[in-house]
Motif scaffolding. Structure first.
Motif: not given
Length: 233
Positions: A142-156, A204-218
């Motif tokens: 939900q935090e990420l969706i809200q962040m996307n909404s703030d960037v686009t100005g629409n309800n993501a 546009d923080p979405r671009e961080v995910f697009r450019a770097l493709r971060p993943r979490v692992s052990l």
């Protein structure tokens, strides 16, 4: 300093900063930073080894930066970033040059040695219980969706594919770490290098995910170059 390489093949420029046996009481921190640590029973911070290691290659302008922090009784933090190119562009303003960075790979890890047990009582129960994955998926999603909404100005209504992949990896890795705290890792997985457009990332923080493709692992996907021998000497 220069190494022994010739003019055509110079050794990398290397800078190394190391602090050994550093220790200070929590009371040295600002009051708002003291309370969580004191609540976890941490009255002193002891970092027997803190090392920052930088290698810069010429003439290619590639670089590797490594940070190693070992806190006795708490854990070990490692970070490494490999750049295929890093320099500054001062053509428009020499007084405020723009950094030009192409990142090949980055990895951050934490190896627990008692910290998680100390702070687990301070974490929200849903974050460390059996439903931790579902809790993270709902709350952070939900935090990420809200962040996307703030960037686009629409309800993501959904995450981008790269945001979803990151969230899925976190949902899988965190409960396993919480159940048996050993190591947890955040790592880039992009193919090839990525230009770090800091202004775009801020807008546009979405671009961080697009450019770097971060993943979490052990565990990191690449172990061979993760911790340089020099950091452990």
């Amino acid at each position: 300093a220069w190494g022994s390489g010739g003019v055509d093949e110079p050794d990398p420029l290397r800078a190394k900063l190391q602090v050994v046996g550093a220790a200070f009481p929590v009371s040295c921190l600002p009051p708002d930073r003291q309370e969580p640590l004191k609540a976890a029973g941490i009255l002193d911070l002891d970092g027997p080894r803190i090392t920052l290691d930088l290698d810069y290659g010429l003439p290619a302008s590639d670089a590797v930066a490594r940070l190693h922090v070992d806190a006795a009784g708490l854990g070990t933090f490692n970070a490494e970033a490999e750049f295929s190119y890093i320099w500054v562009d001062g053509r428009e303003d020499m007084e405020e040059p723009i950094p030009v960075m192409f990142l090949d790979h980055a990895v951050i890890s934490f190896d627990d040695d008692g910290l998680f047990q100390r702070v687990s009582s301070l974490l929200p129960p849903p974050l460390i219980g059996d439903g931790a994955g579902l809790f993270i998926e709902g709350a952070l999603g939900q935090e990420l969706i809200q962040m996307n909404s703030d960037v686009t100005g629409n309800n993501a209504e959904s995450l981008t594919p790269d945001q979803q992949a990151f969230l899925t990896s976190l949902v899988e890795a965190w409960p396993a770490f919480a159940a048996k705290p050993q190591s947890i890792v955040v790592e880039t997985t992009m193919q090839g290098d990525a230009f770090l457009d800091l202004e775009l990332f801020e807008d546009d923080p979405r671009e961080v995910f697009r450019a770097l493709r971060p993943r979490v692992s052990l565990a990191p996907a690449v172990r061979s170059s993760y911790i340089a021998t020099e950091l452990l000497q």
